[in-house]
Design a protein around this motif. Structure first.
Motif, PDB file in Angstrom:
ATOM      1  N   GLU A 377       0.899  -1.278  -0.039  1.00  0.00           N
ATOM      2  CA  GLU A 377      -0.193   0.133   0.012  1.00  0.00           C
ATOM      3  C   GLU A 377       1.050   1.214   0.058  1.00  0.00           C
ATOM      4  O   GLU A 377       0.559   2.217  -0.784  1.00  0.00           O
ATOM      5  N   LEU A 378       2.018   1.286   0.786  1.00  0.00           N
ATOM      6  CA  LEU A 378       2.633   2.368   0.882  1.00  0.00           C
ATOM      7  C   LEU A 378       3.562   2.646  -0.436  1.00  0.00           C
ATOM      8  O   LEU A 378       3.536   3.782  -0.979  1.00  0.00           O
ATOM      9  N   LYS A 379       3.964   1.482  -0.927  1.00  0.00           N
ATOM     10  CA  LYS A 379       4.595   1.993  -2.475  1.00  0.00           C
ATOM     11  C   LYS A 379       3.625   2.563  -3.559  1.00  0.00           C
ATOM     12  O   LYS A 379       4.270   3.358  -4.103  1.00  0.00           O
ATOM     13  N   LYS A 380       2.271   2.123  -3.303  1.00  0.00           N
ATOM     14  CA  LYS A 380       1.471   2.707  -4.504  1.00  0.00           C
ATOM     15  C   LYS A 380       1.379   4.259  -4.193  1.00  0.00           C
ATOM     16  O   LYS A 380       1.097   4.970  -4.993  1.00  0.00           O
ATOM     17  N   THR A 381       1.671   4.991  -2.971  1.00  0.00           N
ATOM     18  CA  THR A 381       1.578   6.351  -2.607  1.00  0.00           C
ATOM     19  C   THR A 381       2.847   6.956  -3.132  1.00  0.00           C
ATOM     20  O   THR A 381       2.570   8.275  -3.498  1.00  0.00           O
ATOM     21  N   GLY A 382       3.746   6.563  -3.190  1.00  0.00           N
ATOM     22  CA  GLY A 382       4.847   7.000  -3.765  1.00  0.00           C
ATOM     23  C   GLY A 382       5.530   8.051  -2.520  1.00  0.00           C
ATOM     24  O   GLY A 382       6.459   8.950  -2.924  1.00  0.00           O
ATOM     25  N   GLU A 383       5.014   7.981  -1.471  1.00  0.00           N
ATOM     26  CA  GLU A 383       5.684   8.890  -0.357  1.00  0.00           C
ATOM     27  C   GLU A 383       6.961   8.309   0.296  1.00  0.00           C
ATOM     28  O   GLU A 383       7.080   7.058   0.430  1.00  0.00           O
ATOM     29  N   ASN A 384       7.721   9.126   0.973  1.00  0.00           N
ATOM     30  CA  ASN A 384       8.980   8.834   1.664  1.00  0.00           C
ATOM     31  C   ASN A 384       8.422   9.081   3.062  1.00  0.00           C
ATOM     32  O   ASN A 384       8.503  10.282   3.456  1.00  0.00           O
ATOM     33  N   VAL A 385       8.226   8.040   4.094  1.00  0.00           N
ATOM     34  CA  VAL A 385       7.867   8.484   5.323  1.00  0.00           C
ATOM     35  C   VAL A 385       8.715   9.129   6.282  1.00  0.00           C
ATOM     36  O   VAL A 385       8.291  10.040   7.059  1.00  0.00           O
ATOM     37  N   VAL A 386       9.973   8.608   6.120  1.00  0.00           N
ATOM     38  CA  VAL A 386      10.967   9.228   6.913  1.00  0.00           C
ATOM     39  C   VAL A 386      11.239  10.661   6.627  1.00  0.00           C
ATOM     40  O   VAL A 386      11.228  11.468   7.543  1.00  0.00           O
ATOM     41  N   GLU A 387      11.025  10.936   5.297  1.00  0.00           N
ATOM     42  CA  GLU A 387      11.220  12.397   4.991  1.00  0.00           C
ATOM     43  C   GLU A 387      10.208  13.348   5.292  1.00  0.00           C
ATOM     44  O   GLU A 387      10.322  14.405   5.694  1.00  0.00           O
ATOM     45  N   LEU A 388       8.934  12.504   5.417  1.00  0.00           N
ATOM     46  CA  LEU A 388       7.927  13.372   5.848  1.00  0.00           C
ATOM     47  C   LEU A 388       7.757  13.760   7.418  1.00  0.00           C
ATOM     48  O   LEU A 388       7.624  14.799   7.725  1.00  0.00           O
ATOM     49  N   PHE A 389       8.425  12.755   8.030  1.00  0.00           N
ATOM     50  CA  PHE A 389       8.314  12.968   9.720  1.00  0.00           C
ATOM     51  C   PHE A 389       9.515  13.932   9.779  1.00  0.00           C
ATOM     52  O   PHE A 389       9.509  14.498  10.608  1.00  0.00           O
ATOM     53  N   ARG A 390      10.699  13.769   9.039  1.00  0.00           N
ATOM     54  CA  ARG A 390      11.894  14.854   9.391  1.00  0.00           C
ATOM     55  C   ARG A 390      11.289  16.367   9.052  1.00  0.00           C
ATOM     56  O   ARG A 390      11.997  17.301   9.458  1.00  0.00           O
ATOM     57  N   SER A 391      10.394  16.329   8.128  1.00  0.00           N
ATOM     58  CA  SER A 391      10.101  17.694   7.735  1.00  0.00           C
ATOM     59  C   SER A 391       9.125  18.375   8.662  1.00  0.00           C
ATOM     60  O   SER A 391       8.766  19.686   8.630  1.00  0.00           O
ATOM     61  N   VAL A 392       8.534  17.576   9.807  1.00  0.00           N
ATOM     62  CA  VAL A 392       7.546  18.153  10.748  1.00  0.00           C
ATOM     63  C   VAL A 392       8.049  19.138  11.562  1.00  0.00           C
ATOM     64  O   VAL A 392       7.411  20.515  11.646  1.00  0.00           O
ATOM     65  N   GLU A 393       9.358  19.126  12.162  1.00  0.00           N
ATOM     66  CA  GLU A 393       9.663  20.209  13.061  1.00  0.00           C
ATOM     67  C   GLU A 393       9.896  21.639  12.354  1.00  0.00           C
ATOM     68  O   GLU A 393       9.435  22.810  13.161  1.00  0.00           O
ATOM     69  N   GLY A 394      10.160  21.466  11.251  1.00  0.00           N
ATOM     70  CA  GLY A 394      10.498  22.847  10.377  1.00  0.00           C
ATOM     71  C   GLY A 394       9.057  23.649   9.897  1.00  0.00           C
ATOM     72  O   GLY A 394       8.935  24.738   9.825  1.00  0.00           O
ATOM     73  N   LEU A 395       7.884  22.850  10.249  1.00  0.00           N
ATOM     74  CA  LEU A 395       6.374  23.295   9.864  1.00  0.00           C
ATOM     75  C   LEU A 395       5.909  24.106  11.113  1.00  0.00           C
ATOM     76  O   LEU A 395       4.454  24.634  11.046  1.00  0.00           O
ATOM     77  N   LYS A 396       6.602  23.653  12.260  1.00  0.00           N
ATOM     78  CA  LYS A 396       5.632  24.339  13.526  1.00  0.00           C
ATOM     79  C   LYS A 396       5.438  25.567  13.584  1.00  0.00           C
ATOM     80  O   LYS A 396       6.546  26.481  13.048  1.00  0.00           O
ATOM     81  N   GLN A 397       4.431  26.274  13.806  1.00  0.00           N
ATOM     82  CA  GLN A 397       4.197  27.523  14.096  1.00  0.00           C
ATOM     83  C   GLN A 397       3.924  28.101  15.452  1.00  0.00           C
ATOM     84  O   GLN A 397       3.809  27.304  16.523  1.00  0.00           O
ATOM     85  N   ARG A 398       3.709  29.279  15.661  1.00  0.00           N
ATOM     86  CA  ARG A 398       3.440  29.871  16.988  1.00  0.00           C
ATOM     87  C   ARG A 398       2.153  30.840  16.865  1.00  0.00           C
ATOM     88  O   ARG A 398       2.213  31.565  16.268  1.00  0.00           O
TER      89      ARG A 398
END
Length: 577
Positions: A377-398
């Motif tokens: 199922e994951l392969k069909k999405t073409g997503e990179n889970v690790v990179e998504l998790f790594r991007s979370v911190e940079g998206l934090k807002q206040r």
């Protein structure tokens, strides 16, 4: 300047829609009246018509109706600013916030002018102006909280709320003093409806606050009584005034969201359905009404009906995409409750692309959903889970100088993926399901709870058989046990649930990162004892969570829930907390 006129013989501007109890709010009420003198009664009726347009998905037409008079009539000003504030708080767009803020300032000026120059008597003119002024202040406080990123804005917002609260109290005193004199004129009923909305909302809101916050607020004049607040809102909802629907929407929000996220999930769905029913007849295609119909179905465990209603809500209008985003969020969860990960992913992906509310939470939730999928199922999405998790911190807002607690939680959890060889999170979407109190909803469906239990037990077995336990092993095991206990509780297997919770508590000294698990488990164990009728033990465990733990993830959210739980235990057979 001209003055509002309420006498029945003053008819220089004939109301363009006469609203009685049984009006069906058809399109006949959607036309804009010709310019003329504006009296108080007509102003209220035209604002009611604008509200009808909003409930019929005609948002731009509602603004067009109010715009010609919004700088001269306090009710037009209030209605106009209300619509723009609603839009701004859903989009979080800086431009929308700025536009709404400028409009509120103008609306406040209009209301203030009427307080100063009103020439028709204290009750009819000045007190309506006070009421509108208080509502506009609340709107401004709301936007102040989200506009700037510093504590000064937070304090400014608090001052506006205090001023608004005091005005409502003054209005209530006037209402009590003039009840016999004013009788049941339309002007009096409209004023009464506004007071009940304000006093009811404030009492309900303040009653939700944990004691440590409430003690501070009581020092500066705030107090909250939930029973009184609910009764005021119920009376306002049945008053057939301009603000009746606003009382209804406040009660619906309380029963279907607030009680679940910040309480013990004891919202009154029977009352919610009864409140909504007449509006379903009047606005069968109204997106706001459809949304709450869907939400009630979801809370009853009827996920299939809920999804159909959410999809109908999306297709009902295209003007306000923000309502679509609310539906996408709910659709993501209803699919997640049934572990339909591919469908849940589609909605999580749409939120990441379209909504500006919280990119960090959206991306984290998308990555968490992907983590639940099979490799195929994951392969069909073409997503990179690790990179998504790594991007979370940079998206934090206040917001208001503070981070959103759930964003902080998502950022902290996603840091496990920063390492070159990350240690994957264990059932992260089910953890987020718990954060949003979703297990209470899943518990309405035994088939879904059983299915989640199977998934949790698979994770439990993998951890048990892990040949190289990581530094996160104890934390992950405790998370799994807590979630397993919740499933077992909702399935009625209370003794097994208790064993799971006590296993978590026995591991307290070995938890390294997820310290929130202990106070939350104490709270859940307390609720379990309450369910079994052991109110003294329930109080002891919940008080322990309240008193002996601090500085953990989502602490404020738990304190809201603790406050609600202890209130529900007061007066129970085993004593009062």
């Amino acid at each position: 300047m001209w003055c509002f006129r309420i006498a029945s013989n003053q008819t220089s501007h004939r109301p363009f829609c006469h609203l009685e109890e049984d009006d069906s709010f058809e399109d006949a009420f959607d036309r804009i009246p010709a310019a003329g003198n504006m009296d108080l009664q007509t102003a209220i009726q035209e604002t009611q018509c604008a509200l009808n347009l909003v409930l019929n998905n005609k948002f731009s037409q509602a603004l067009d109706l109010l715009k010609p008079w919004w700088r001269d009539s306090m009710y037009h000003a209030l209605g106009y600013s209300s619509i723009l504030v609603m839009q701004a708080t859903m989009t979080f767009e800086h431009r929308d916030i700025q536009t709404a803020m400028a409009t509120i300032k103008e609306a406040l000026h209009t209301c203030q002018s009427w307080k100063s120059v009103c020439c028709i008597g204290v009750f009819a003119g000045e007190m309506h102006a006070e009421l509108c002024y208080a509502e506009c202040l609340l709107q401004k406080a709301t936007l102040t909280f989200v506009q700037d990123e510093n504590m000064i804005s937070f304090i400014k917002g608090g001052i506006k709320i205090r001023t608004s609260y005091q005005i409502y109290k003054d209005c209530q005193n006037v209402l009590n003093a003039t009840q016999d004199v004013a009788g049941q004129s339309d002007s009096f009923r409209q004023f009464e409806g506004g007071v009940k909305l304000g006093i009811g909302s404030f009492n309900l809101m303040l009653s939700l606050l944990p004691q440590r916050i409430l003690r501070l607020l009581e020092f500066i004049g705030f107090s909250g009584n939930r029973g009184f607040g609910l009764s005021q809102l119920r009376e306002g909802a049945s008053s057939h005034s301009l603000r009746s629907i606003l009382c209804v929407l406040t009660l619906l929000f309380y029963h279907t969201y607030v009680s679940l996220i910040l309480g013990t999930a004891e919202g009154n769905l029977v009352e919610a359905e009864a409140l909504l029913e007449p509006y379903q007849q009047k606005y069968p295609k109204g997106s706001i009404i459809l949304f709450y119909s869907a939400r009630i179905a979801a809370l009853r465990g009827n996920f299939e009906k809920a999804r159909a209603k959410y999809e109908e809500c999306v297709s009902s209008q295209q003007e306000w995409k923000q309502i679509h985003h609310l539906c996408y969020w709910e659709l993501m969860w209803t699919h997640s409750y049934q572990q339909e990960w591919e469908q849940a992913y589609q909605y999580a992906d749409l939120l990441c692309k379209e909504s500006r509310w919280s990119k960090a939470i959206y991306v984290y939730q998308k990555a968490a959903i992907l983590s639940m999928m099979s490799e195929e199922e994951l392969k069909k999405t073409g997503e990179n889970v690790v990179e998504l998790f790594r991007s979370v911190e940079g998206l934090k807002q206040r917001l208001a100088g503070k981070s959103i607690p759930t964003e902080k939680f998502a950022v902290r959890k996603s840091r496990r993926y920063k390492a070159a060889n990350p240690i994957p999170l264990v059932i992260p979407l089910l953890e987020m399901m718990y954060v949003w109190n979703g297990f209470t909803i899943v518990g309405k469906r035994a088939d879904c709870a059983e299915s989640l239990l199977v998934t949790i037990e698979k994770a439990e077995e993998q951890l048990r058989n892990d040949p190289n336990p990581s530094e996160f092993h104890t934390d992950d095991s405790c998370l799994v046990q807590m979630l397993k206990g919740l499933c077992l509780k909702h399935l009625g297997r209370l003794l097994q649930a208790e064993l799971c919770f006590t296993q978590v508590l026995s591991s307290e000294g070995r938890i390294r990162y997820d310290h929130y698990l202990i106070p939350f488990t104490l709270y859940e164990l307390g609720l379990l004892y309450k369910q079994q009728g052991d109110f003294l033990k329930a109080t002891t465990y919940i008080e322990n969570a309240k008193t002996n733990y601090k500085d953990y993830s989502m602490e404020s959210r738990l304190h809201f829930r603790i406050h609600a739980a202890l209130n529900s235990l007061k007066g129970s057979p085993a004593g009062t907390p």
